[in-house]
Design a protein around this motif. Structure first.
Motif, PDB file in Angstrom:
ATOM      1  N   GLY A 170       0.796  -1.227   0.000  1.00  0.00           N
ATOM      2  CA  GLY A 170       0.000   0.000   0.000  1.00  0.00           C
ATOM      3  C   GLY A 170       0.830   1.279   0.000  1.00  0.00           C
ATOM      4  N   ASP A 171       2.116   1.211   0.383  1.00  0.00           N
ATOM      5  CA  ASP A 171       2.961   2.419   0.363  1.00  0.00           C
ATOM      6  C   ASP A 171       3.164   2.879  -1.077  1.00  0.00           C
ATOM      7  OD1 ASP A 171       3.290   2.436   3.072  1.00  0.00           O
ATOM      8  OD2 ASP A 171       5.267   1.457   3.066  1.00  0.00           O
ATOM      9  N   ARG A 172       3.267   4.183  -1.261  1.00  0.00           N
ATOM     10  CA  ARG A 172       3.508   4.712  -2.596  1.00  0.00           C
ATOM     11  C   ARG A 172       5.004   4.949  -2.826  1.00  0.00           C
ATOM     12  NH1 ARG A 172       0.010   5.086   0.494  1.00  0.00           N
ATOM     13  NH2 ARG A 172       0.288   7.301   0.906  1.00  0.00           N
ATOM     14  N   VAL A 173       5.449   4.536  -4.013  1.00  0.00           N
ATOM     15  CA  VAL A 173       6.869   4.626  -4.369  1.00  0.00           C
ATOM     16  C   VAL A 173       6.990   5.361  -5.701  1.00  0.00           C
ATOM     17  CG1 VAL A 173       8.885   3.256  -5.037  1.00  0.00           C
ATOM     18  CG2 VAL A 173       7.413   2.456  -3.166  1.00  0.00           C
ATOM     19  N   THR A 174       7.773   6.443  -5.718  1.00  0.00           N
ATOM     20  CA  THR A 174       8.006   7.166  -6.967  1.00  0.00           C
ATOM     21  C   THR A 174       9.166   6.515  -7.716  1.00  0.00           C
ATOM     22  OG1 THR A 174       7.203   9.285  -6.131  1.00  0.00           O
ATOM     23  CG2 THR A 174       8.804   9.375  -7.924  1.00  0.00           C
ATOM     24  N   ILE A 175       8.980   6.313  -9.015  1.00  0.00           N
ATOM     25  CA  ILE A 175      10.068   5.778  -9.853  1.00  0.00           C
ATOM     26  C   ILE A 175      10.377   6.842 -10.912  1.00  0.00           C
ATOM     27  CG2 ILE A 175      10.745   3.928 -11.437  1.00  0.00           C
ATOM     28  CD1 ILE A 175       8.851   2.037  -9.931  1.00  0.00           C
ATOM     29  N   TYR A 176      11.587   7.366 -10.881  1.00  0.00           N
ATOM     30  CA  TYR A 176      12.004   8.452 -11.791  1.00  0.00           C
ATOM     31  C   TYR A 176      13.330   7.994 -12.390  1.00  0.00           C
ATOM     32  CZ  TYR A 176      13.186  13.429 -12.856  1.00  0.00           C
ATOM     33  OH  TYR A 176      13.503  14.627 -13.449  1.00  0.00           O
ATOM     34  N   MET A 177      13.193   7.186 -13.451  1.00  0.00           N
ATOM     35  CA  MET A 177      14.330   6.417 -13.949  1.00  0.00           C
ATOM     36  C   MET A 177      14.540   6.622 -15.443  1.00  0.00           C
ATOM     37  SD  MET A 177      15.569   4.170 -11.605  1.00  0.00           S
ATOM     38  CE  MET A 177      16.042   2.622 -12.387  1.00  0.00           C
ATOM     39  N   SER A 200       4.424   4.976  -8.693  1.00  0.00           N
ATOM     40  CA  SER A 200       4.054   6.160  -9.460  1.00  0.00           C
ATOM     41  C   SER A 200       5.280   6.501 -10.290  1.00  0.00           C
ATOM     42  CB  SER A 200       3.691   7.294  -8.492  1.00  0.00           C
ATOM     43  OG  SER A 200       3.852   8.551  -9.102  1.00  0.00           O
ATOM     44  N   VAL A 201       5.246   6.117 -11.563  1.00  0.00           N
ATOM     45  CA  VAL A 201       6.410   6.366 -12.418  1.00  0.00           C
ATOM     46  C   VAL A 201       6.290   7.777 -12.988  1.00  0.00           C
ATOM     47  CG1 VAL A 201       7.758   5.563 -14.396  1.00  0.00           C
ATOM     48  CG2 VAL A 201       6.481   3.908 -13.027  1.00  0.00           C
ATOM     49  N   ILE A 202       7.366   8.531 -12.890  1.00  0.00           N
ATOM     50  CA  ILE A 202       7.377   9.892 -13.447  1.00  0.00           C
ATOM     51  C   ILE A 202       8.373   9.908 -14.596  1.00  0.00           C
ATOM     52  CG2 ILE A 202       7.752  12.341 -12.965  1.00  0.00           C
ATOM     53  CD1 ILE A 202       7.177  11.739 -10.022  1.00  0.00           C
ATOM     54  N   PHE A 203       7.921  10.342 -15.756  1.00  0.00           N
ATOM     55  CA  PHE A 203       8.761  10.414 -16.947  1.00  0.00           C
ATOM     56  C   PHE A 203      10.027  11.224 -16.636  1.00  0.00           C
ATOM     57  CE2 PHE A 203       9.467  12.970 -20.972  1.00  0.00           C
ATOM     58  CZ  PHE A 203      10.151  11.958 -21.631  1.00  0.00           C
ATOM     59  N   PHE A 261      -0.861   0.806  -9.597  1.00  0.00           N
ATOM     60  CA  PHE A 261      -0.063   2.030  -9.795  1.00  0.00           C
ATOM     61  C   PHE A 261      -0.926   3.271  -9.923  1.00  0.00           C
ATOM     62  CE2 PHE A 261      -0.667   0.418 -14.189  1.00  0.00           C
ATOM     63  CZ  PHE A 261      -1.081   1.559 -14.859  1.00  0.00           C
ATOM     64  N   ILE A 262      -0.232   4.394  -9.694  1.00  0.00           N
ATOM     65  CA  ILE A 262      -0.802   5.717  -9.960  1.00  0.00           C
ATOM     66  C   ILE A 262       0.031   6.262 -11.113  1.00  0.00           C
ATOM     67  CG2 ILE A 262      -1.117   8.057  -9.045  1.00  0.00           C
ATOM     68  CD1 ILE A 262      -0.972   6.775  -6.209  1.00  0.00           C
ATOM     69  N   LEU A 263      -0.623   6.879 -12.075  1.00  0.00           N
ATOM     70  CA  LEU A 263       0.133   7.505 -13.159  1.00  0.00           C
ATOM     71  C   LEU A 263      -0.473   8.883 -13.400  1.00  0.00           C
ATOM     72  CD1 LEU A 263       2.367   7.251 -15.228  1.00  0.00           C
ATOM     73  CD2 LEU A 263       0.792   6.077 -16.739  1.00  0.00           C
ATOM     74  N   GLY A 271       7.690   5.882 -18.512  1.00  0.00           N
ATOM     75  CA  GLY A 271       7.049   6.977 -17.782  1.00  0.00           C
ATOM     76  C   GLY A 271       5.638   7.278 -18.271  1.00  0.00           C
ATOM     77  N   TRP A 272       5.258   6.726 -19.411  1.00  0.00           N
ATOM     78  CA  TRP A 272       3.900   6.933 -19.932  1.00  0.00           C
ATOM     79  C   TRP A 272       3.121   5.635 -19.830  1.00  0.00           C
ATOM     80  CZ3 TRP A 272       3.859  11.870 -20.124  1.00  0.00           C
ATOM     81  CH2 TRP A 272       4.955  12.584 -20.611  1.00  0.00           C
TER      82      TRP A 272
END
Ligand code: PRX
Length: 649
Positions: free
Chosen positions: A137-144, A165-168, A264-266, A312-313
């Motif tokens: 349930g924890d949210r993790v940002t992926i900025y890769m 939550s992947v960020i482009f 996921f959240i996008l 990221g998309w």
């Protein structure tokens, strides 16, 4: 609306499925017909049968719970894990030693991971996440950057039930901070840098800046992409990927998660300044992504499949990671730009890895056309058997070029319409079943009930324009906007109760083919990337010299739409070229390079209605150099329009 309407309206060419497909395809015409009829007569039975293709720890109690519409629950009570479906279940088959990811970095370095190797890495990384205190349930940002580690990070989150939550990588530090805060992310996974056209993208530096404004983030994992880049590692907060992986077990059973557990959240742009956190859950999303990947790309076990999107998309989520890996496909992944070091990079990759299925975007195709046929012609592209397009309407000229120059006239083109919100392809030809027409995404897939309607929700006659809607729920539909359920209801479900509003304009021709024209809201499609005019406006008015701004799209041969900004300055500031450059850089810093305005026009006032609404339609005409045929009787100040036009000369 898109620039291609006139050429699309004149289009009459039809390409029937080729002999190579008819008879050898997964879904032929008769099978497609059977599936469509089945979905129409026994909707839940149809979807239940399709869901058998996934691995469930426990098969659901109920296929669909739509009693709390627009909140759907699919396969309620079912227990499933996305990472298990993408990895573990292949390990007991001949796919165990099959290449899952064939990766090529922009500088030319390469790496191949078999399903067994990918599983090993994902399990270790998942244990690493647990070691850092990440829980279900924890949210993790992926900025890769586009490296296999991005997929490993996503699958590791999915394995333990953390929500990624992947960020482009092209987004700015500001954008990362906003998304961290909205999702209340606990961890950020990033890399020292990414490569793009030979330049360094300072990912870790951006994360450092973002974390000054992201109080919820406790830890940062840093993948060492370039080595020796000398990034600063904050003691107690930052940890190297390789250090984390050096001392963890590779034994990490996949969590048995509820079918509706968030996967996921996008974030994507809507018609306000604040991006929306589109939330997808596990069972339904995995079904949509894997089934459509199999059907639309006619995937066979010996295919070498390459989707050129970024993870990221949403295209990267559904058609690089979850769909293809669930189907046990071999996925090619490329890190960098299509024109680095030269304009033939894509064709070099196709030739080298003998790519059979290629999925890319119209904006890239238009760039290839501009760069010239000599680049693809230098390479042997005979391995290709199927081509895909996504992200924006493809103009018939680009379609024909793709078909002839890249596909050698033999490869069907699947033009796929869908959205971040839909999770998976909704409208597309099945290559062995549906004749294609250049510029049309053709017909909804079996089980998808899309139609073109007028303001009242009535189906419009053939060839009349209307709004594209989806009348029944579908498994991979978004479940809500993270943290803003009211916005979810208002945006998608308030125009037509119980019916999903896509915000796209479309028409349906006499054969029932859907021709998507483009957005009917204030969302731009710039090089296939979604951007809200309000986001760019808010970034502009954040600049100390700007009083007011209005942003509109202007048709652009290469990018689809270019960003055109009308700006009024605060008293005491004079327009200048250097201020224009400054404002462009400012927007790029606030949002990311993808939002850099193409044009800034200074004006004393903006055209407004008497109630104070900016008249965007007029501005769009001015931006596009069109003579305004529109009604201006509600204009507050006629002089403004004349002046904006005069400045144009
Ligand atoms: O306007 C449509 C356009 O892209 C929008 C969705 O953008 P996004 O959520 O970023 O997802 C892009 C990748 C799925 C849609 O509302 N669009 C996408 N594909 C097509 C398209 N327009 C026409 N034809 C398409 N094939």
């Amino acid at each position: 609306m898109s620039a291609n309407i006139t050429s699309v309206l004149k289009e009459s060419r039809v390409f029937p499925p080729s002999n190579e497909f008819v008879g050898h395809t997964l879904v032929n015409e008769a099978e497609r017909h059977r599936l469509c009829e089945w979905a129409a007569s026994d909707f839940e039975g149809f979807w239940a049968a399709q869901a058998e293709s996934l691995h469930w720890f426990y098969k659901w109690d109920k296929v669909l719970d739509w009693s709390n519409a627009p909140h759907a629950k699919w396969f309620t009570g079912g227990l499933i894990n996305a990472s298990y479906n993408c990895l573990d279940r292949h390990l007991t088959t001949a796919r165990k030693n099959k290449a899952a990811i064939i990766w090529e970095g922009e500088p030319g370095d390469t790496k191949t991971l078999t399903y067994q190797q990918l599983h090993h890495q994902v399990c270790k990384f998942a244990n690493g996440l647990k070691q850092l205190g990440i829980q279900k349930g924890d949210r993790v940002t992926i900025y890769m950057p586009m490296t296999p580690e991005a997929a490993i990070a996503m699958l590791a989150c999915a394995r333990i039930g953390a929500v990624h939550s992947v960020i482009f990588g092209g987004f700015s530090a500001e954008a990362v901070a906003d998304r961290n805060n909205d999702a209340k992310a606990k961890l950020v996974i990033t890399a020292d840098i990414g490569w793009r056209r030979g330049n360094v993208i300072p990912l870790k530096q951006n994360v450092d800046a973002a974390l000054e404004k992201s109080p919820t983030v406790e830890k940062v994992i840093v993948f060492n992409r370039a080595r020796n880049t000398g990034v600063h590692m904050k003691p107690g907060r930052d940890i190297w990927w390789h250090d984390l992986m050096s001392d963890v077990s590779a034994n990490c059973p996949a969590e048995h998660l509820d079918s509706e557990h968030p996967l996921f959240i996008l974030y994507t742009s809507g018609s306000t300044g604040k991006p929306k956190g589109v939330l997808h859950t596990t069972g339904g999303y995995m079904l949509g992504a894997s089934l459509t990947h199999k059907w639309v790309f006619d995937i066979k076990d010996d295919d070498v499949y390459w989707c050129t999107a970024d993870v990221g998309w949403v295209t990267g989520h559904s058609y690089i990671v979850y769909g293809p890996l669930a189907n046990g496909s071999t996925v090619v992944m490329y890190e960098g730009a299509p024109n680095h070091p030269k304009e033939d990079r894509f064709w070099d990759i196709v030739e080298k890895y003998r790519v059979t299925v290629l999925y890319t975007a119209p904006t890239a195709i238009r760039a290839f056309i501009k760069w010239g046929d000599e680049h693809p012609k230098k390479h042997d592209l005979s391995s290709l058997r199927l081509l895909g397009s996504v992200g924006e309407p493809i103009n018939p000229e680009a379609w024909m070029w793709y078909h002839e120059v890249i596909g050698g006239g033999r490869c069907p083109i699947v033009d796929t319409w869908w959205q971040t919100e839909t999770g998976a392809i909704m409208i597309a030809p099945l290559p062995g079943a549906v004749p294609t027409k250049p510029g049309s995404a053709t017909k909804p897939l079996p089980g998808i009930f899309a139609e073109v309607v007028d303001k009242e929700g009535k189906v419009v006659p053939a060839n009349s324009g209307g709004f594209l809607v989806v009348k029944k729920p579908w498994p991979s539909m978004m479940r809500t906007i993270y943290g803003d359920d009211q916005r979810f209801k208002d945006t998608y479900w308030s125009n037509y109760p119980g019916i999903y509003f896509t915000a796209d304009g479309a028409r349906q021709d006499e054969d029932g083919y859907i021709w998507v024209m483009g957005r009917v809201d204030d969302v731009l499609n710039v090089s296939g990337h979604r951007l809200s005019t309000m986001e760019v406006e808010s970034a502009l008015v954040n600049h100390p010299k700007v009083a007011e701004a209005a942003v509109v799209g202007r048709p652009d041969d290469l990018k689809g739409e270019a960003i055109c900004c009308f700006v009024t300055l605060k008293q005491g500031n004079a327009p200048s070229d250097s201020l224009k450059a400054d404002l462009k850089a400012h927007v790029a810093k606030e949002i990311g390079a993808l939002a850099r305005p193409d044009e800034i026009k200074f004006t004393d006032t903006l055209p407004k209605t008497r109630s104070g609404k900016i008249m965007r339609r007029l501005l769009r005409d001015i931006a596009a150099n069109r003579e305004g045929a529109q009604d201006t009787t509600t204009l507050e100040d006629y002089g403004v329009l004349a002046k904006l036009r005069a400045d144009e000369e």
